[in-house]
Design a protein around this motif. Structure first.
Motif, PDB file in Angstrom:
ATOM      1  N   THR A  84       0.861  -1.044  -0.059  1.00  0.00           N
ATOM      2  CA  THR A  84      -0.016   0.068   0.096  1.00  0.00           C
ATOM      3  C   THR A  84       0.874   1.363   0.015  1.00  0.00           C
ATOM      4  O   THR A  84       1.909   1.286   0.698  1.00  0.00           O
ATOM      5  CB  THR A  84      -0.856  -0.025   1.284  1.00  0.00           C
ATOM      6  OG1 THR A  84      -1.653  -1.041   1.381  1.00  0.00           O
ATOM      7  CG2 THR A  84      -1.977   1.121   1.112  1.00  0.00           C
ATOM      8  N   ASP A  86       0.493   5.626  -0.108  1.00  0.00           N
ATOM      9  CA  ASP A  86      -0.526   6.742  -0.411  1.00  0.00           C
ATOM     10  C   ASP A  86      -0.105   7.744  -1.432  1.00  0.00           C
ATOM     11  O   ASP A  86      -0.776   8.328  -2.192  1.00  0.00           O
ATOM     12  CB  ASP A  86      -0.626   7.690   0.718  1.00  0.00           C
ATOM     13  CG  ASP A  86      -1.286   6.960   2.163  1.00  0.00           C
ATOM     14  OD1 ASP A  86      -1.964   5.909   1.648  1.00  0.00           O
ATOM     15  OD2 ASP A  86      -1.139   7.449   3.118  1.00  0.00           O
ATOM     16  N   SER A 113      -4.612  -5.261  -9.171  1.00  0.00           N
ATOM     17  CA  SER A 113      -3.944  -3.832  -9.138  1.00  0.00           C
ATOM     18  C   SER A 113      -4.829  -3.068  -9.763  1.00  0.00           C
ATOM     19  O   SER A 113      -4.972  -3.073 -10.969  1.00  0.00           O
ATOM     20  CB  SER A 113      -2.535  -3.849  -9.882  1.00  0.00           C
ATOM     21  OG  SER A 113      -2.046  -2.482  -9.890  1.00  0.00           O
ATOM     22  N   ASN A 115      -4.562   0.122 -10.124  1.00  0.00           N
ATOM     23  CA  ASN A 115      -3.763   1.217 -10.967  1.00  0.00           C
ATOM     24  C   ASN A 115      -3.218   0.464 -12.151  1.00  0.00           C
ATOM     25  O   ASN A 115      -2.641   1.076 -12.982  1.00  0.00           O
ATOM     26  CB  ASN A 115      -3.059   1.969 -10.307  1.00  0.00           C
ATOM     27  CG  ASN A 115      -1.945   1.082  -9.440  1.00  0.00           C
ATOM     28  OD1 ASN A 115      -1.573   0.396  -9.985  1.00  0.00           O
ATOM     29  ND2 ASN A 115      -1.642   1.455  -8.345  1.00  0.00           N
ATOM     30  N   ASN A 204       4.374  -2.203  -5.668  1.00  0.00           N
ATOM     31  CA  ASN A 204       3.200  -1.447  -6.128  1.00  0.00           C
ATOM     32  C   ASN A 204       3.662  -0.140  -6.724  1.00  0.00           C
ATOM     33  O   ASN A 204       4.321   0.599  -6.058  1.00  0.00           O
ATOM     34  CB  ASN A 204       2.218  -1.128  -4.846  1.00  0.00           C
ATOM     35  CG  ASN A 204       1.320  -0.182  -5.137  1.00  0.00           C
ATOM     36  OD1 ASN A 204       0.907   0.065  -6.114  1.00  0.00           O
ATOM     37  ND2 ASN A 204       0.887   0.357  -4.158  1.00  0.00           N
ATOM     38  N   GLY A 208      -1.875   3.617  -3.929  1.00  0.00           N
ATOM     39  CA  GLY A 208      -2.968   2.666  -4.117  1.00  0.00           C
ATOM     40  C   GLY A 208      -2.612   1.382  -3.343  1.00  0.00           C
ATOM     41  O   GLY A 208      -1.597   1.122  -2.597  1.00  0.00           O
TER      42      GLY A 208
END
Length: 221
Positions: A84, A86, A113, A115, A204, A208
């Motif tokens: 995760t 932000d 995912s 995104n 990631n 998100g």
């Protein structure tokens, strides 16, 4: 009565002396293997080298709460490895997975995912993947492959590709080539270069949450 018994004995003797017929033996069909097809290798040609289902953290993946300066988090929850962020990116790694990179092998993992940006490093010299390593990423409707400490871009898809929110990635190394698949569709292939280490890392690539459901490594016979 004696004649009847005698005839029966002779008939029985003749039947027992008949030679059995040799039934034709069906030839064993050859094993058809297509290394450039996502599902082109029969299941019996794989041997398990490593399986990670993220039901626990026995393999010592990076797990930590949110850090104020980075605002990212890595956790294992609900049978998934969750990264995760932000903003920016988040990554997690382990050096506890060891397998023989000189053999032919296939790495498979499943991601979710929102995104649609995914990156996976393997064969890293150190755990975080910041040394020499192999890396493949899916982002901006492109597939990219890098390797080495100097981030040599080995290839990129020439045409835009559809990157689903949920997908299965396969990285197949066979002899001197490496093949990349998304949901069993070949993305690209190229010459295989030497491995650098045993580190694995998931990324990631944007703000998100990206979830990884499993990571499997199989040797190919």
């Amino acid at each position: 009565m004696r004649k009847y018994i005698y005839v029966v004995m002779i008939a029985t003797s003749m039947i027992s002396c008949k030679k059995p017929k040799n039934e034709p033996v069906e030839p064993t069909p050859p094993v058809i293997v297509q290394y450039d097809k996502g599902d082109g290798i029969p299941a019996d040609q794989f041997m398990v080298a490593f399986k990670e289902d993220f039901n626990d953290n026995i393999n010592k993946w990076l797990v930590q709460g949110r850090r104020p300066s980075y605002v990212d988090q890595q956790e294992i929850s609900g049978g998934k490895y969750k990264l995760t962020s932000d903003y920016g990116s988040s990554y997690g790694w382990t050096t506890s997975i060891n397998f023989d990179h000189t053999k032919n092998y296939e790495i498979e993992f499943k991601y979710l995912s929102v995104n649609r940006r995914v990156q996976f490093n393997w064969g890293a010299k150190d755990g975080s993947g910041f040394g020499s390593f192999h890396a493949m990423s899916l982002e901006d409707n492109k597939f990219l492959y890098y390797h080495g400490v100097s981030f040599i871009r080995e290839m990129a898809t020439k045409s835009p590709i559809d990157i689903p929110m949920e997908g299965v990635v396969k990285i197949r190394k066979y002899n001197n080539k490496v093949y990349f698949f998304l949901n069993n569709t070949l993305l690209s292939s190229c010459e295989y270069v030497v491995n650098y280490g045993q580190g694995f890392a998931f990324y990631n690539r944007q703000a998100g949450i990206t979830e990884y459901d499993y990571l499997y490594v199989h040797y190919i016979k």
